[in-house]
Motif scaffolding. Structure first.
Motif, short mmCIF file in Angstrom:
data_model
loop_
_atom_site.label_atom_id
_atom_site.label_comp_id
_atom_site.label_asym_id
_atom_site.label_seq_id
_atom_site.Cartn_x
_atom_site.Cartn_y
_atom_site.Cartn_z
N ASP A 146 1.96 4.89 -7.72
CA ASP A 146 0.51 4.70 -7.54
C ASP A 146 -0.11 5.79 -6.67
O ASP A 146 -1.33 5.88 -6.58
CB ASP A 146 0.23 3.33 -6.90
N LEU A 160 -8.69 -3.37 -6.16
CA LEU A 160 -8.10 -3.86 -7.41
C LEU A 160 -6.63 -4.21 -7.20
O LEU A 160 -6.15 -5.25 -7.66
CB LEU A 160 -8.24 -2.79 -8.50
N GLN A 161 -5.92 -3.34 -6.48
CA GLN A 161 -4.51 -3.60 -6.23
C GLN A 161 -4.31 -4.84 -5.36
O GLN A 161 -3.49 -5.69 -5.65
CB GLN A 161 -3.87 -2.37 -5.59
N GLN A 162 -5.11 -4.92 -4.27
CA GLN A 162 -4.97 -6.07 -3.38
C GLN A 162 -5.27 -7.39 -4.08
O GLN A 162 -4.60 -8.39 -3.85
CB GLN A 162 -5.94 -5.95 -2.21
N LYS A 203 -10.78 -6.80 -20.08
CA LYS A 203 -10.81 -5.60 -19.24
C LYS A 203 -12.24 -5.35 -18.80
O LYS A 203 -13.17 -5.51 -19.60
CB LYS A 203 -10.35 -4.35 -20.03
N GLY A 250 -2.81 -11.65 -12.65
CA GLY A 250 -2.69 -10.68 -11.56
C GLY A 250 -2.36 -11.31 -10.22
O GLY A 250 -2.41 -10.65 -9.19
N CYS A 310 -8.57 -3.64 -15.04
CA CYS A 310 -9.64 -2.64 -14.89
C CYS A 310 -9.42 -1.49 -15.87
O CYS A 310 -8.38 -0.83 -15.86
CB CYS A 310 -9.66 -2.12 -13.46
N GLN A 333 0.81 -1.22 0.00
CA GLN A 333 0.00 0.00 0.00
C GLN A 333 0.85 1.27 0.00
O GLN A 333 0.53 2.24 -0.68
CB GLN A 333 -0.88 0.05 1.24
N ARG A 349 -10.13 1.17 -6.09
CA ARG A 349 -8.74 1.10 -6.60
C ARG A 349 -7.86 0.27 -5.65
O ARG A 349 -7.02 -0.51 -6.11
CB ARG A 349 -8.16 2.50 -6.74
N HIS A 350 -8.02 0.48 -4.36
CA HIS A 350 -7.22 -0.30 -3.41
C HIS A 350 -7.56 -1.79 -3.49
O HIS A 350 -6.67 -2.63 -3.42
CB HIS A 350 -7.41 0.22 -1.99
N SER A 398 -5.59 -4.64 -10.94
CA SER A 398 -5.42 -3.26 -11.44
C SER A 398 -5.29 -3.22 -12.95
O SER A 398 -5.86 -2.35 -13.61
CB SER A 398 -4.18 -2.62 -10.80
N ASP A 399 -4.51 -4.15 -13.50
CA ASP A 399 -4.29 -4.15 -14.95
C ASP A 399 -5.51 -4.65 -15.73
O ASP A 399 -5.55 -4.52 -16.96
CB ASP A 399 -3.08 -5.02 -15.32
#
Lengths: 247, 247, 247, 247, 247, 247
Positions: free
Chosen positions: D138, B131-133, B113, C135, B140, A133, B128-129, B137-138
């Motif tokens: 990010d 998606l990262q977790q 996508k 991912g 979306c 994060q 967004r967080h 992210s890629d």
């Protein structure tokens, strides 16, 4: 008389840990800064996992709300998982800093890679998620554990301290780190000694956070109220959460 | 008589939303599966930020504990921020699935996508967080908002629905997505229609989660109790949290 | 009479493996779902590298085309490299799921980190590339191999099974994973036993895919035909590929 | 008498900019801290690209060496590209902080996303590379430019200031940032005003660095001498570099 | 007499395109290098998606096998998706280079960011996946399309050329790229002219690959046969694939 | 008479190393290409850290300026850290290639993963940063060191060569790499032998760069002058830097 007042929130209910962290915080604070150390009355006595963090968050928010009413100049969330950090930032006007982020930021300023020495293996994932994060995954050489619970830092202080020192030395020797981040609020107070003993910067998040939040306050930087950290929308909170209502 | 019982937890206190999601869940469930829809008695009436999520987590955990005692076969956290997901997994034995992750996983199986259409701009950072977790992210293409609060989905249903449709169409036209993820539990029930109207798969997390958690249950897959999702360590929780004590 | 028909495509020409996977698939399928297990007549008897995958893709596409004509409700590509997945999605109307992605998605729902146990070391890079595409690189604790070829899972079943079990146990002990993904279609059928023996969720992609593709079908979600997964452009395919022509 | 002495190194030869930054630094410094502002005698009058940075580095290192001999408690590299930062850390004992990293670190503590407002478009790539190195890609919502050279901040102060304000407002309006990082040392001194005018935290790296390096010094944290930041290996530096020889 | 022979494989069946690319390749090749241009007899006349790529791979591998028997010094896969690249590397002894990777590598050597100008929107995802695989996602400023199919480059040459030029100019103006990568083998032959007309390096993958594969050959670097690119395991390939059997 | 002239810049002042690299370069160059090998008169005798690199950059830029005046067709920065690469590209018209990037690019064309064998442990971080900048972090299996300083490659040639060979073999055996990148200009000249001895492609950056920069020159590709690599802005450079002034 102090110019600044920083609220140090221990998210767990262990009074002894609050006091230990308060001592470390006061030692780290400049002369013009007063430390207001608090912990929730209700919650969990130590934080060693996602569940413990979740339980602790309500107490953190209650303290943030209280600190805000008292007009403190900054808040510190003094648990290495930085529980409730973003929620606290919504609620607060003053800056809010978690001790994990504080220590990690500082570490990147004095070394190209740092290692984290924390308590139980099950908390490693929490540190890893924070690294991701905050953007520091590539700056972290390793996350090591002393394989002792948080409260051992109070109850078996010598043993825990010795094992912490041992893991620091192993990280330096094997993991190619240039600095150490202590991964528990309960390790506050031993960073300077460990720095001397190990020969590399050893960083305690409580001290780091005191100086960081103090820096923000002195620069007149408060938590952004534009966008996703704006104050929570006004809603009728009910039951045990009514007290959290910031309006 | 049902073979499986899935607990659908609405983390907010809005009964109408619980009922709407329960309807969507029942429509999505196979014949052998019963939906047990619940929401906390105390908490926040809608979730639109980090603070609201933090307030909601205690209620989620109370429901998980209750569901576990009732022996449910799986739990769904039915708010698009998946609040308390990891803590819930520690507490639970059965599988726990959040509706955001459910919808995102499904979307990656039918399109390269996807776009997310959610409620207020301040919740975008939460998406967004996540998606990262989750690693997406890629995958979306965009996160769009209808710029209406969550409860508008109950109180101004037609307006909210129309704006949702409009944002779906714009995402398809401008953002190069192949599927849409509906970014709020309150949007449950309109996915099939929107799929027809837009010509691309539109995915509602509640339905997706019902099928995903059902899939896990049918495969005999329960939440890992090895490592960081092991049951919480036994500790004397106090005050309003005593009820959460899983022992 | 079944409501749903799922086509299980073994991309290699090994009939015994098709049958084994069909058994696992049928065991995993709900009562209303029929499994149509097929494999190409021509191609490669096992898939253990990029070349083998490339050879197998034509057969996969021929089967997808056939399945589409038969009106199946979903397709499974039952080889851990998910060969031809995106091409298959262009050709198909119904949802298409690969067994690697199926197992990985499921694993992330029951553990924060999973390990993969696969066959030969030369296939590790394929798993790594899939993790990156889907991912899940950060969710994977390790990729381990039993150092036996795919067909050993048919011909030396006991040896291969034992070595699989051993690698699962080592992954759990040394790699900090909470779940195991079995990295070969030929390992179908032993996941439930290994779950019992190891104490963590062990996930077989064939079973996982049956439930996932079934979930998509039940939710009315089909492969997006908007954008890069639209049907292939109409072109005069020639020679041995003429049969692939979807028009 | 001051307890701490912080060396503020302007890497370019523009005396006016050194003085402006010194004023901002002194305003930001606590009472016990003295600012020693310096710039190289030889080099480049402003830094707006990779080449300018490369030319500036020798001067930075000469100043670091001089500061070290004077026993300063910390060094600041006061150019937004943080030129020579790692080399300076090898040479220094005290902590070294660049103004770009200082501002970026501070920004992540008060907002979930920040924008950068810098000078010429050709410097954007430098900011992007720093974001990647520091882990903040990010966290950055956008990098905007005022399309004026660095020295315009001295020579056309009102115009440059107005354009800076305009870009801040556009970033807030269009880019979903919660804070602004000023992307040039020459913008020092206007952050507090812009904070008031824009309603979001606007961060000047010079001030931020003064407080950060002061924090490190107060905590007893010096640059790690273990590993890749150890003092440079002893070698016969020749010619114009002989003066850099730290031995 | 030539010292080196490089096999240029057009993966589609369009003879005109093979000839055009051969001309570009010969123009790019040093005097000591012969170009052997081939295309499959059977397959797809142009490649504009995942399915087309999958169909083309068998032909690519047949040509690689043939080239290997002829003892060529290197192979080029002359389609911008680099179809079958890894499989080809398993099969080959000599180096194998795809035109997409060739152009991308070269672009990163002359600019900090490049844009890609390709044919149809549906191929953008293929370029994006390659960027990710090769590590160049952060080096790519944009992927633009001329919105014309591949064969328009043969059949409407002037129109396609003009639109390509227009997209190059827009990428330069709006996307902050320093170089252009032409995203289709059919664009070979116009790179030098476009370089002159646009003022930035415009890179054609065919020419780039000729020089790159020639460089590898001259340096004595052949495809690694250690690990996952080792020759395919010996297996009884059947049916239309028997011809691919490399033994 | 040569058609092309490539300037090989050794960034350190060690004449012996310049000569060794010149021999390797000439061996790698085509018949039509002349190698102009140079090194700065003043600077540092070997480069083993951030500080050494920073000292070397001025000399690199002086040589680039000189080479440009002589009209060379390309420049090589022949130190594995690629010091001053971007600054050099601003100053140059012809292409500029660093030996680290050259070797890494080539390695990705013949193997899916490569290892780097370099000199001292303190240089590992430099290699890691380059991998990140160039996009090759995921393509690197390991960075190993011979734990000998750069000049040992001149003064204890046999020992250094043997240890290099040993680390190559260990990387192949333990780190799952398919190729080796030699991580020091002083290792030029042994790559072909090591390729034979180890059985995998061993790549020397000097040779690789000769061919890569030659390829760019032959293709008419020069450094982009659009955007951030445009010539440095015209400024009065002073003192020892006046000579760098390109106008």
């Amino acid at each position: 008389m102090s110019d600044y007042c920083i609220q140090l929130i221990n998210p767990n209910t262990c009074q002894a840990m609050t006091e230990k962290m308060a001592r470390a915080a006061r030692q780290a604070a400049p002369a013009d800064t007063r430390i207001l150390a608090v912990n929730p009355q209700e919650g969990v006595p130590s934080i060693e996992g996602h569940f413990d963090e979740a339980v602790a968050v309500t107490g953190v928010l209650q303290q943030i709300a209280a600190g805000r009413q008292q007009g403190v100049d900054g808040h510190i969330i003094a648990c290495f998982g930085d529980p409730g950090l973003r929620a606290a930032r919504e609620l607060a006007t003053a800056p809010v800093v978690g001790i994990a982020e504080a220590a990690m930021h500082m570490a990147t300023l004095v070394a190209t890679k740092f290692s984290i020495v924390t308590t139980l293996p099950r908390t490693v994932i929490i540190a890893r998620h924070l690294l991701q994060q905050y953007g520091f995954s590539d700056h972290c050489a390793s996350v090591r554990t002393i394989e002792l619970p948080v409260l051992a830092l109070e109850e078996q202080e010598a043993v825990a301290r010795e094992e912490t020192r041992r893991q620091c030395l192993e990280a330096i020797k094997y993991d190619h780190c240039g600095a150490i981040v202590l991964g528990c609020g309960g390790m506050a107070g031993i960073a300077r000694e460990l720095t001397r003993e190990t020969g590399v910067p050893v960083i305690d998040g409580v001290s780091a956070a005191v100086r960081l939040v103090g820096a923000l306050a002195a620069l007149g930087l408060t938590t952004s109220k534009h966008g996703d950290l704006a104050y929570p929308l006004k809603k009728p909170l009910t039951g045990m959460f009514a007290g959290l209502n910031p309006f």
